[in-house]
Write a protein that holds these residues in place. Structure first.
Motif, PDB file in Angstrom:
ATOM      1  N   GLU A  12      -1.745  -8.111   9.533  1.00 36.83           N
ATOM      2  CA  GLU A  12      -0.699  -8.910  10.162  1.00 36.83           C
ATOM      3  C   GLU A  12       0.456  -8.042  10.682  1.00 36.83           C
ATOM      4  N   ASP A  13       1.002  -7.174   9.822  1.00 39.75           N
ATOM      5  CA  ASP A  13       2.194  -6.417  10.206  1.00 39.75           C
ATOM      6  C   ASP A  13       2.039  -4.910  10.068  1.00 39.75           C
ATOM      7  N   ALA A  14       0.867  -4.431   9.779  1.00 41.56           N
ATOM      8  CA  ALA A  14       0.715  -3.001   9.489  1.00 41.56           C
ATOM      9  C   ALA A  14      -0.465  -2.414  10.250  1.00 41.56           C
ATOM     10  N   THR A  15      -0.643  -1.143  10.069  1.00 42.22           N
ATOM     11  CA  THR A  15      -1.795  -0.469  10.648  1.00 42.22           C
ATOM     12  C   THR A  15      -2.458   0.361   9.569  1.00 42.22           C
ATOM     13  N   PHE A  16      -3.700   0.708   9.783  1.00 47.78           N
ATOM     14  CA  PHE A  16      -4.405   1.577   8.863  1.00 47.78           C
ATOM     15  C   PHE A  16      -3.990   3.020   9.094  1.00 47.78           C
ATOM     16  N   THR A  17      -3.895   3.792   8.018  1.00 51.99           N
ATOM     17  CA  THR A  17      -3.741   5.240   8.102  1.00 51.99           C
ATOM     18  C   THR A  17      -5.129   5.797   7.889  1.00 51.99           C
ATOM     19  N   TRP A  18      -5.771   6.216   8.973  1.00 46.22           N
ATOM     20  CA  TRP A  18      -7.173   6.611   8.895  1.00 46.22           C
ATOM     21  C   TRP A  18      -7.344   8.021   8.379  1.00 46.22           C
ATOM     22  N   PRO A  19      -8.352   8.240   7.539  1.00 45.80           N
ATOM     23  CA  PRO A  19      -8.681   9.596   7.093  1.00 45.80           C
ATOM     24  C   PRO A  19      -9.331  10.382   8.235  1.00 45.80           C
ATOM     25  N   ALA A  20      -9.359  11.688   8.084  1.00 50.50           N
ATOM     26  CA  ALA A  20      -9.964  12.548   9.105  1.00 50.50           C
ATOM     27  C   ALA A  20     -11.473  12.326   9.156  1.00 50.50           C
ATOM     28  N   ARG A  22     -14.916  14.110   9.668  1.00 45.69           N
ATOM     29  CA  ARG A  22     -15.517  15.446   9.626  1.00 45.69           C
ATOM     30  C   ARG A  22     -17.017  15.307   9.793  1.00 45.69           C
ATOM     31  N   ASP A  23     -17.553  15.951  10.775  1.00 42.83           N
ATOM     32  CA  ASP A  23     -18.989  15.868  11.073  1.00 42.83           C
ATOM     33  C   ASP A  23     -19.435  14.423  11.260  1.00 42.83           C
ATOM     34  N   GLY A  24     -18.561  13.619  11.843  1.00 37.85           N
ATOM     35  CA  GLY A  24     -18.886  12.225  12.123  1.00 37.85           C
ATOM     36  C   GLY A  24     -18.817  11.309  10.914  1.00 37.85           C
ATOM     37  N   VAL A  25     -18.221  11.778   9.802  1.00 38.39           N
ATOM     38  CA  VAL A  25     -18.194  10.998   8.564  1.00 38.39           C
ATOM     39  C   VAL A  25     -16.768  10.919   8.022  1.00 38.39           C
ATOM     40  N   ILE A  26     -16.393   9.734   7.560  1.00 34.92           N
ATOM     41  CA  ILE A  26     -15.141   9.550   6.831  1.00 34.92           C
ATOM     42  C   ILE A  26     -15.522   9.428   5.363  1.00 34.92           C
ATOM     43  N   THR A  27     -14.934  10.260   4.501  1.00 38.02           N
ATOM     44  CA  THR A  27     -15.278  10.249   3.084  1.00 38.02           C
ATOM     45  C   THR A  27     -14.081   9.784   2.258  1.00 38.02           C
ATOM     46  N   LEU A  28     -14.275   8.698   1.531  1.00 41.58           N
ATOM     47  CA  LEU A  28     -13.262   8.156   0.624  1.00 41.58           C
ATOM     48  C   LEU A  28     -13.939   7.794  -0.693  1.00 41.58           C
ATOM     49  N   ASN A  29     -13.199   7.925  -1.806  1.00 40.33           N
ATOM     50  CA  ASN A  29     -13.742   7.397  -3.053  1.00 40.33           C
ATOM     51  C   ASN A  29     -13.441   5.897  -3.104  1.00 40.33           C
ATOM     52  N   HIS A  30     -13.919   5.227  -4.137  1.00 43.89           N
ATOM     53  CA  HIS A  30     -13.776   3.773  -4.210  1.00 43.89           C
ATOM     54  C   HIS A  30     -12.313   3.325  -4.194  1.00 43.89           C
ATOM     55  N   ALA A  31     -11.480   3.986  -4.987  1.00 42.04           N
ATOM     56  CA  ALA A  31     -10.063   3.609  -5.058  1.00 42.04           C
ATOM     57  C   ALA A  31      -9.370   3.825  -3.718  1.00 42.04           C
ATOM     58  N   GLN A  32      -9.700   4.923  -3.035  1.00 42.46           N
ATOM     59  CA  GLN A  32      -9.105   5.187  -1.731  1.00 42.46           C
ATOM     60  C   GLN A  32      -9.542   4.135  -0.711  1.00 42.46           C
ATOM     61  N   PHE A  33     -10.815   3.745  -0.739  1.00 44.02           N
ATOM     62  CA  PHE A  33     -11.283   2.696   0.168  1.00 44.02           C
ATOM     63  C   PHE A  33     -10.558   1.387  -0.086  1.00 44.02           C
ATOM     64  N   GLU A  34     -10.419   1.014  -1.364  1.00 47.19           N
ATOM     65  CA  GLU A  34      -9.730  -0.232  -1.695  1.00 47.19           C
ATOM     66  C   GLU A  34      -8.293  -0.211  -1.188  1.00 47.19           C
ATOM     67  N   ALA A  35      -7.609   0.930  -1.338  1.00 46.42           N
ATOM     68  CA  ALA A  35      -6.238   1.046  -0.841  1.00 46.42           C
ATOM     69  C   ALA A  35      -6.206   0.938   0.676  1.00 46.42           C
ATOM     70  N   LEU A  36      -7.110   1.629   1.356  1.00 47.61           N
ATOM     71  CA  LEU A  36      -7.177   1.566   2.820  1.00 47.61           C
ATOM     72  C   LEU A  36      -7.423   0.144   3.285  1.00 47.61           C
TER      73      LEU A  36
END
Length: 61
Positions: free
Chosen positions: A16-24, A26-40
């Motif tokens: 609604e009022d925000a934007t995502f801060t996207w991870p980099a 690398r080699d066509g892949v975004i890598t996040l752990n579970h907690a980071q994905f939930e926060a994103l």
């Protein structure tokens, strides 16, 4: 959320009022752990999510 046979998935979320801060990417892949994905996915800054160190409980005497 939909999962493909190769383990890939696609998700959609409207902010609604925000934007995502996207991870980099690398080699066509975004890598996040579970907690980071939930926060994103919650619209939070996933970079501030840190894993907590846990210790096994000690036996009481």
């Amino acid at each position: 959320m939909q999962e493909s046979p190769a383990g890939q998935w696609m998700a959609c979320k409207r902010l609604e009022d925000a934007t995502f801060t996207w991870p980099a990417i690398r080699d066509g892949v975004i890598t996040l752990n579970h907690a980071q994905f939930e926060a994103l996915f919650a619209g939070l800054d996933w970079r501030k999510v840190k894993a907590l160190e846990t210790r096994p409980p000690t036996a009481a005497e």
